[in-house]
Design an enzyme around this catalytic site. Structure first.
Site, mmCIF file in Angstrom:
data_model
loop_
_atom_site.group_PDB
_atom_site.id
_atom_site.type_symbol
_atom_site.label_atom_id
_atom_site.label_comp_id
_atom_site.label_asym_id
_atom_site.label_seq_id
_atom_site.Cartn_x
_atom_site.Cartn_y
_atom_site.Cartn_z
ATOM 1 N N TYR A 158 44.234 106.384 78.938
ATOM 2 C CA TYR A 158 45.136 105.356 78.267
ATOM 3 C C TYR A 158 44.720 105.152 76.949
ATOM 4 O O TYR A 158 45.519 105.252 76.100
ATOM 5 C CB TYR A 158 45.445 104.354 79.356
ATOM 6 C CG TYR A 158 46.340 103.466 78.851
ATOM 7 C CD1 TYR A 158 48.085 103.773 78.830
ATOM 8 C CD2 TYR A 158 46.311 102.070 78.119
ATOM 9 C CE1 TYR A 158 48.923 102.899 78.738
ATOM 10 C CE2 TYR A 158 47.435 101.293 77.600
ATOM 11 C CZ TYR A 158 48.631 101.691 77.839
ATOM 12 O OH TYR A 158 49.797 100.793 77.593
ATOM 13 N N LYS A 162 46.294 106.142 73.456
ATOM 14 C CA LYS A 162 46.914 104.975 72.535
ATOM 15 C C LYS A 162 45.905 105.000 71.197
ATOM 16 O O LYS A 162 46.451 104.528 69.920
ATOM 17 C CB LYS A 162 46.719 103.588 73.163
ATOM 18 C CG LYS A 162 47.851 103.577 74.384
ATOM 19 C CD LYS A 162 48.959 103.544 73.964
ATOM 20 C CE LYS A 162 50.183 103.541 74.980
ATOM 21 N NZ LYS A 162 51.578 103.825 74.449
#
Ligand code: NAI
Length: 251
Positions: A158, A162
């Protein structure tokens, strides 16, 4: 006169959570909304949102389209252009997390997160820049995360996705600034949605809150308000930035 009167905005992954709040807030400001959802189980929610937005006096249409699939992004954007005639704003909101310690993270878990959170941003942006360049105007807003800036144990995929969004955002801003296309990222902290529901009432909730200067989790509307600012002429000299919406958690 509203801030986004007559503009056409795309929001990916808008059947719930932050995406839904963004679609509603943009519509409140006069924008017509084309939005996506991915799973059949979201179809009812998407239809309800479509109606709610239409009741605000603007056009709205939901598409079932996987943001992590290049071909689906291409046909979705083509259909939006046919139905709405223009694209002024793209909000790349769709995102997932598949948290796991590195030792246990499978290749498939890693790849799914990169596909939905990062590759989707490339697929969608690539499709909208042609009409935006033609119009010599456009705004792209990418949903990053505080985790993309500071990392987190158990969230390597993640965080990487990002962080990738932030690098992509800066590059698009440099590449297309001369065409009057602005591109910014938003880095939310803890926002109360389904994605973070496991934190909300858990034992650790108070501990999390005690680390946030504002002492509380954020609401989806807190993020949506910043999207309106960036999408409108209020943000006309802002590009290549990552705006934190995290109650001060990053300081
Ligand atoms: P959520 O899980 O409530 O909503 C995400 C939406 O994206 C869902 O409607 C889902 O169906 C949709 N989606 C997932 N995969 C998709 C795909 N392949 N194609 C199209 N749509 C897809 O999550 P939430 O909290 O609303 O998050 C929205 C964005 O904000 C995400 O990018 C997330 O990473 C980001 N974010 C959220 C934070 C939070 O605290 N809730 C913090 C930082 C970033």
């Amino acid at each position: 006169m509203k801030l986004l009167d007559g503009k056409v905005a795309i929001v990916t992954g808008a059947a719930r959570g932050i995406g839904e709040a963004i679609a509603l807030e943009l519509a409140e400001q006069g924008a017509h909304i084309a939005f996506t959802y991915v799973s059949d189980s979201s179809a009812e929610k998407a239809a309800a949102l479509e109606q709610k937005i239409q009741s605000l006096g603007v056009k709205a249409k939901a598409w079932k389209s996987n943001a992590g699939d290049a071909a689906q992004c291409e046909s979705f954007v083509n259909e939006v252009l046919q139905e709405f005639g223009q694209i002024d704003v793209l909000v790349n909101n769709a995102g997932i997390s598949k948290d796991n310690l590195l030792m246990r993270m499978t290749n498939e878990q890693w790849e799914q997160v990169i596909q939905v959170n990062l590759n989707s941003v490339f697929y969608m942006t690539k499709q909208v820049i042609r009409p935006m360049m033609k119009a010599r105007s456009g705004v792209i807003i990418n949903m990053s995360s505080i985790i993309g800036e500071i990392g987190n144990a158990g969230q390597a995929s993640y965080a990487a996705s990002k962080a990738g969004v932030i690098g992509f955002t800066k590059s698009v801003a440099k590449e297309l600034g001369s065409r009057n296309i602005r591109c910014n990222a938003i880095a939310p902290g803890f926002i109360e949605t389904d994605m973070t529901s496991y934190l909300k009432d858990g034992e650790g909730a108070e501990k999390y809150k005690s680390n946030i200067p504002l002492g509380k989790f954020g609401a989806a509307s807190d993020v949506a308000n910043v999207v309106v600012f960036l999408a409108s002429d209020m943000g006309s000299y802002v590009t290549g930035q990552t705006i934190s919406v995290c109650g001060g958690l990053n300081i």
